[in-house]
Structures are given as structure tokens and as C-alpha cells.
Write an enzyme that holds these catalytic residues in place. Structure first.
Site, PDB file in Angstrom:
ATOM      1  N   PRO A  31      -7.131   7.452  -4.597  1.00 30.81           N
ATOM      2  CG  PRO A  31      -7.257   5.955  -6.377  1.00 30.81           C
ATOM      3  CD  PRO A  31      -6.274   6.664  -5.499  1.00 30.81           C
TER       4      PRO A  31
ATOM      5  CG  HIS B 291      -8.297  -3.623  -1.709  1.00 28.89           C
ATOM      6  ND1 HIS B 291      -9.321  -2.740  -1.958  1.00 28.89           N
ATOM      7  CD2 HIS B 291      -7.220  -2.857  -1.420  1.00 28.89           C
ATOM      8  CE1 HIS B 291      -8.884  -1.495  -1.823  1.00 28.89           C
ATOM      9  NE2 HIS B 291      -7.617  -1.540  -1.500  1.00 28.89           N
ATOM     10  CB  THR B 292      -6.207 -10.527  -2.701  1.00 28.29           C
ATOM     11  OG1 THR B 292      -6.245 -11.885  -2.292  1.00 28.29           O
ATOM     12  CG2 THR B 292      -4.758 -10.173  -2.966  1.00 28.29           C
TER      13      THR B 292
ATOM     14  CG  ASP C  78      -6.425 -15.878  -2.885  1.00 28.45           C
ATOM     15  OD1 ASP C  78      -7.084 -14.815  -2.814  1.00 28.45           O
ATOM     16  OD2 ASP C  78      -6.484 -16.763  -2.013  1.00 28.45           O
TER      17      ASP C  78
ATOM     18  CB  VAL D  42       1.097  11.842  -3.687  1.00 30.87           C
ATOM     19  CG1 VAL D  42       1.228  13.305  -3.281  1.00 30.87           C
ATOM     20  CG2 VAL D  42      -0.174  11.243  -3.111  1.00 30.87           C
TER      21      VAL D  42
ATOM     22  CD  GLU E 129       3.154  12.904   0.008  1.00 34.69           C
ATOM     23  OE1 GLU E 129       3.003  11.672  -0.142  1.00 34.69           O
ATOM     24  OE2 GLU E 129       3.791  13.617  -0.803  1.00 34.69           O
TER      25      GLU E 129
ATOM     26  CG  ASP F 114     -10.017 -12.652   0.505  1.00 33.53           C
ATOM     27  OD1 ASP F 114     -11.051 -13.223   0.909  1.00 33.53           O
ATOM     28  OD2 ASP F 114      -9.166 -13.214  -0.199  1.00 33.53           O
TER      29      ASP F 114
ATOM     30  CG  HIS G  96      -1.558   5.329  -0.060  1.00 31.36           C
ATOM     31  ND1 HIS G  96      -2.286   5.763   1.018  1.00 31.36           N
ATOM     32  CD2 HIS G  96      -2.359   4.444  -0.704  1.00 31.36           C
ATOM     33  CE1 HIS G  96      -3.479   5.165   1.024  1.00 31.36           C
ATOM     34  NE2 HIS G  96      -3.525   4.347  -0.015  1.00 31.36           N
TER      35      HIS G  96
ATOM     36  CG  ASN H  11      -1.043   8.405   3.523  1.00 37.31           C
ATOM     37  OD1 ASN H  11      -1.397   7.352   2.996  1.00 37.31           O
ATOM     38  ND2 ASN H  11      -0.409   9.358   2.860  1.00 37.31           N
TER      39      ASN H  11
ATOM     40  NE  ARG I 195      -4.020   1.758   2.465  1.00 37.46           N
ATOM     41  CZ  ARG I 195      -4.077   2.694   3.422  1.00 37.46           C
ATOM     42  NH1 ARG I 195      -3.132   2.740   4.349  1.00 37.46           N
ATOM     43  NH2 ARG I 195      -5.071   3.554   3.453  1.00 37.46           N
TER      44      ARG I 195
END
Length: 342
Positions: A179, A209-210, A269, A86, A104, A261, A82, A110, A78
Site C-alpha cells: 500500500p 504509524h504511531t 500508543d 510481497v 526488492e 506522530d 513490506h 523501499n 516496517r
């Protein structure tokens, strides 16, 4: 006026001179373009001679951190997102507030959320001992993101290197360019397009996001007040919603963590996409990939069916994202400490 032997000797001399000039010019042309990365040219072998052990140092420390806490894989991945969204992939996210710099880390996406900074510090310290003032913090983040993905069972890819570190941060850029989980589909897509990414990249990179967690505050509105009329988000499976409400009340519990998940929370996965098809995407930004666009819906279905396809495209999209506006050449600097300017 001149003999034929003179012309012969003269032409041979010119030929030799031409060869010598070409021989000596090539390394310098190659050095100025490749080693210093003019024109934004990044390539995986950037540190092959200047710091060959750098990738292995990153890999070793990331492995140790993820073994200690599995969640760290998602946190480091992540950080790369991020950072890149930027001002480009320039390690601006790592800077602490000081002087004219407002970190930031204070931004909405954040604050109380971005993590893994101590792991990056440890990597940087080890690399500085091996080859001082050579490897950028921006490249360390990119390598750590790849290694985290692999450690979680995901795909690998060759990481183009040669980025340099920014001399500033952008709090407003962090607040507006990253986003957000409650953004509309079109807003998120626009943020991707502004960085040179498309709808395929958006759906693919959302697949990160898994692994990892989200806070209650990131999806609470889906449970109680999705559109401001006091009604929940009916695109969320109601049985799933009921289980979420037990630990995400109308007020309080903002920092309570939930797996993105829930089925394979620490394994990289394609179950993330299967969850979306079952209307069990945790964040609004996850579920709208199915409900707001034909193109994204089709890709969600393909990835849910084909893990190999997802892995292949994820690697490509990560390289593409890692190429967002890198500082190269003489721009930026190589920070000695990733948290502050030299």
C-alpha cells in the site's frame, strides 16, 4: 482347530502390536506436521528444541539497536510489513541483487526508505553461531517486529514460527502490492484483502504509524496539489499543514524526515488515531481512514478512546499478517546469509 489359549495369545499379541504401532507412529506424524510445518502450520515453539536461545538472541540485538537509535523500532516493524505484502512472509525483501535476482530494495516503497538490514544481519550471524542452518531469516524479521513494538511501549504477542526463506524476490510485487501513502482508500483495502486481511486489519495495522518517520516526498502533494488542481488537501488541518511546509517545500527536500506522530513520536500508543480525529494524520493514507469509510471511521474513534482495545487488536492483526503465505515443509530454504541464496 485351534485351542482357546491360542486365540487368547493371538489377540493379546495383536493388542500389544497395535499399542506399539500407535506409540511409534505418533512422534513421526507429529514431527512431519509440526516440525516441518506441512500445510503452512506455524507455531511459537517451533525452535524450542532445535534453537531455544533464538528468540532471546533476537530480543537482545534488537534492544541494543533501538537503544542506539529509537527510530530503528519502526524500521524493523516496517520491514515485516513490506516483506509479507510481497510473496508472503518469506524474507524476500532481504535479498540483494545478484544473478537473476533483482532486489526488492530497489522498489519505490523501499528505495532510500527500507532500513534495518544490518540489524537483521547481526541477528542472523549470532544465531548461526548458536545453531547453524536452523532459524530462517523470515522468522527473524517476524520476531524483530514484535520485539520492536514491545520496546516502543506497544503490545506483545506470541509469534508463530516455522517460516522458510524464499529463493527469489519480486520487484514488481514490491512496487504493486505494498500500500502506498497516496493510494485511494479502496486501492489500499483491495491490497489488504488480496492478502486475506480485512478493513479492521487495515485500520489496526495502520496504527504502526504511531512510531517512525515519513519523508517529505510521501505527503508533499497534500500540501500543494492534492488532486492535480493546484490546491492543498483541505482534510489536513491547515495550521499543521503550514508547519509542514516550512521543511517540505514544493521542490527539493524530498528526503527530509517528519514524525508520523509528532506528539509521541517514539512511543507506541493510540495518539495516532487521536491525530487523525484532529485532521493531523500525516499521510493521505492515514487521514482517509476517517474520511472515506464509515467502518474505518468508527474503528478510528474506538481506538482513539481505548488504547487497550487498539493493543489487543494490533497483536491479533500482526499474527494474521505474519501468516500470509509462509513457505513451510520442503519449500524455500534456510538461508545462511539473509542477503543471498545458499
Amino acid at each position: 482347530m485351534f485351542s482357546s489359549s491360542y486365540y487368547y495369545s493371538f489377540s493379546v499379541s495383536l493388542a500389544v502390536l497395535s499399542v506399539l504401532l500407535t506409540f511409534f507412529a505418533l512422534p513421526f506424524c507429529s514431527y512431519s506436521k509440526n516440525t516441518y510445518g506441512y500445510g503452512g502450520y506455524l507455531y511459537p515453539q517451533f525452535y524450542e528444541h532445535s534453537c531455544p536461545k533464538a528468540p532471546e538472541i533476537v530480543k537482545s540485538i534488537v534492544a541494543k539497536a533501538v537503544a542506539k537509535e529509537a527510530r530503528m523500532a519502526a524500521s524493523l516493524l516496517r520491514l515485516h510489513f513490506h516483506d509479507c505484502f510481497v510473496k508472503g512472509c518469506d524474507a524476500s525483501i532481504l535479498l540483494d541483487s545478484s544473478g537473476s535476482i533483482v532486489s526488492e530494495k530497489r522498489s519505490n516503497p523501499n528505495r532510500n526508505s527500507a532500513r534495518g538490514f544490518e540489524v537483521i544481519d547481526e541477528i542472523k550471524s549470532a544465531i548461526e553461531k548458536e545453531c547453524p542452518h536452523t532459524v530462517s531469516c523470515a522468522d527473524i524479521i517476524a520476531l524483530a517486529a514484535r520485539d520492536s513494538t514491545v520496546l516502543a511501549g506497544g503490545p506483545s504477542w506470541d509469534v508463530p514460527l516455522g517460516r522458510r526463506d524464499s529463493r527469489g524476490a519480486s520487484l514488481s510485487g514490491s512496487n504493486h502490492n505494498i500500500p502506498a501513502p497516496n493510494n485511494t482508500f479502496q486501492t489500499i483495502l483491495t491490497k489488504f484483502k488480496l492478502k486475506g486481511l480485512n478493513v479492521d486489519d487495515m485500520v489496526t495495522l495502520s496504527g504502526s504509524h504511531t512510531i517512525g518517520n515519513a519523508r517529505c516526498t510521501s505527503f508533499r502533494q497534500r500540501l500543494y496539489n492534492q488532486t492535480g488542481n493546484g490546491q492543498p488537501d483541505y482534510s489536513l488541518h491547515q495550521g499543521f499543514a503550514a508547519s509542514l511546509r516550512t521543511r517540505c517545500p514544493r521542490s527539493g527536500g524530498d528526503q527530509n524526515l517528519f514524525f508520523l506522530d509528532a506528539n509521541t513520536p517514539q512511543k507506541f500508543d493510540n495518539l495516532y488515531y487521536k491525530n487523525i480525529l484532529a485532521y493531523q494524520g500525516l499521510l493521505s493514507s492515514d487521514q482517509i481512514l476517517l474520511t472515506k469509510s464509515e467502518a474505518s471511521m468508527e474503528l478510528v474513534k474506538q481506538y482513539a478512546e481505548n488504547n487497550e482495545l487498539f493493543f489487543e487488536q494490533f497483536a491479533k492483526s500482526m499474527v494474521k499478517m505474519g501468516n500470509i503465505s509462509p513457505l513451510t515443509g520442503l519449500r524455500g530454504e534456510i538461508r545462511k546469509n539473509c542477503r543471498r541464496l545458499n
